[in-house]
Design an enzyme around this catalytic site. Structure first.
Site, PDB file in Angstrom:
ATOM      1  CG  HIS A   9      -0.087   0.090   2.550  1.00 25.90           C
ATOM      2  ND1 HIS A   9       0.397   1.174   3.070  1.00 25.90           N
ATOM      3  CD2 HIS A   9       0.171  -0.929   3.511  1.00 25.90           C
ATOM      4  CE1 HIS A   9       1.060   1.063   4.240  1.00 25.90           C
ATOM      5  NE2 HIS A   9       0.795  -0.290   4.388  1.00 25.90           N
ATOM      6  CD  GLU A  11       3.733   9.113   3.483  1.00 24.29           C
ATOM      7  OE1 GLU A  11       5.017   9.165   3.825  1.00 24.29           O
ATOM      8  OE2 GLU A  11       3.084  10.319   3.290  1.00 24.29           O
ATOM      9  CD1 TRP A  14      -1.515   6.738  12.419  1.00 25.29           C
ATOM     10  CD2 TRP A  14      -1.265   4.509  13.232  1.00 25.29           C
ATOM     11  NE1 TRP A  14      -2.496   6.691  13.488  1.00 25.29           N
ATOM     12  CE2 TRP A  14      -2.292   5.504  14.005  1.00 25.29           C
ATOM     13  CE3 TRP A  14      -1.149   3.529  13.694  1.00 25.29           C
ATOM     14  CZ2 TRP A  14      -3.002   4.963  15.242  1.00 25.29           C
ATOM     15  CZ3 TRP A  14      -1.924   3.033  14.772  1.00 25.29           C
ATOM     16  CH2 TRP A  14      -2.944   3.739  15.374  1.00 25.29           C
ATOM     17  CD  GLU A  87       2.058  -4.980   8.023  1.00 27.21           C
ATOM     18  OE1 GLU A  87       2.400  -6.295   7.898  1.00 27.21           O
ATOM     19  OE2 GLU A  87       2.721  -4.049   7.630  1.00 27.21           O
ATOM     20  CE1 TYR A  90       5.550  -4.733  13.730  1.00 26.49           C
ATOM     21  CE2 TYR A  90       4.044  -4.170  12.235  1.00 26.49           C
ATOM     22  CZ  TYR A  90       5.445  -4.556  12.647  1.00 26.49           C
ATOM     23  OH  TYR A  90       6.381  -4.834  11.524  1.00 26.49           O
ATOM     24  NE  ARG A 115      11.542  -4.976   8.050  1.00 32.37           N
ATOM     25  CZ  ARG A 115      10.044  -4.510   8.250  1.00 32.37           C
ATOM     26  NH1 ARG A 115       9.380  -5.165   8.795  1.00 32.37           N
ATOM     27  NH2 ARG A 115      10.009  -3.389   7.552  1.00 32.37           N
ATOM     28  N   GLY A 183       3.262  -4.594   3.869  1.00 31.16           N
ATOM     29  CA  GLY A 183       4.826  -4.798   4.141  1.00 31.16           C
ATOM     30  C   GLY A 183       4.901  -6.217   4.519  1.00 31.16           C
TER      31      GLY A 183
END
Length: 247
Positions: A9, A11, A14, A87, A90, A115, A183
């Site tokens: 996607h 930018e 966030w 995504e 997190y 990562r 990402g």
């Protein structure tokens, strides 16, 4: 030979604020919209056509896909949405600034959270208002399928069944496929396609809004891959992603 195109996607708000985003449903910035449109213009200029597109259920990816297809005058293409392309989650880091976390915990720890393959961030509490449990878009899932945190290994575990059951059969049947995702869901696919080791995947960063083309053989094994457009610009954009988690 088959061609598969992957786009992270554009930018997001966030991304601009350097926050951990995960499953939080933030929108594109004006820059992100322009990145998505530019991807569509680039694909159109290079003569790419698609039969089917896939994306997540998060608006930064779905709107990236829409802007891209709009530039190609292909908004009528069938699109399949799946939470499996979301995504990576997190956990308790969602909404927090990456550089602030690096100052508090150190660059090395934040790099592990961002990562590493098998180390998840601290989990959200089930009662945390940031949790997506109870979100209508996930109403059809079992409670355990809506994560409270994920590492990349967890993301691979949900992305690959979708690849094997939906995307790969479409490609094998001759469909020309475009995927607009995130990402880490793209990193999960790239890890699988290129057989990247658990250790080496740490160094892979996916830039926003630049089409990544895979040329695949009949068994869907990669023959080669490349970013469309300026290769140097793509490398700089990937390096910028890598630096986001530094104090």
């Amino acid at each position: 030979m088959h061609k598969l195109v992957l786009i992270r996607h554009g930018e997001s708000t966030w991304n601009l604020e350097n926050r951990f985003t995960g499953w939080t449903d933030v929108d594109l910035t004006p820059t992100g919209i322009e990145q998505a449109k530019n991807a569509g213009r680039l694909l159109k200029a290079e003569g790419y056509e698609f039969d089917l597109a896939y994306t997540s259920v998060l608006k930064r990816a779905t709107r990236t896909l829409w802007h891209c297809l709009d530039e190609m005058d292909r908004t009528w293409l069938p699109v399949e949405h799946s939470w499996r392309l979301n995504e990576r989650h997190y956990g308790a880091l969602q909404g927090l600034n990456k550089a602030d976390m690096a100052k508090q915990y150190g660059d090395a720890q934040v790099l592990v959270w961002r990562r590493s393959y098998d180390t998840p961030p601290p989990a959200l509490e089930t009662t945390d208002p940031r949790s997506e449990r109870g979100d209508l878009r996930y109403a059809g899932l079992q409670a355990g399928e809506v994560p409270l945190t994920e590492c990349l290994k967890d993301t691979v575990a949900r992305v690959l069944p979708y690849w094997n059951e939906s995307i790969a059969p479409a490609i094998r049947s001759g469909k020309r496929v475009l995927i607009a995702a995130h990402g880490n869901s793209i990193r999960a696919l790239v890890k699988y396609l290129d057989n990247i080791s658990d250790q080496d995947i740490v160094g892979l960063n996916i830039p926003n809004g630049i089409p990544l083309v895979y040329e695949l053989d009949a068994d869907l094994k990669p023959l080669r891959h490349y970013y469309l457009g300026d290769a140097e610009a793509a490398a700089k954009a990937a390096a910028a992603v890598a630096s986001q988690g530094k104090a």
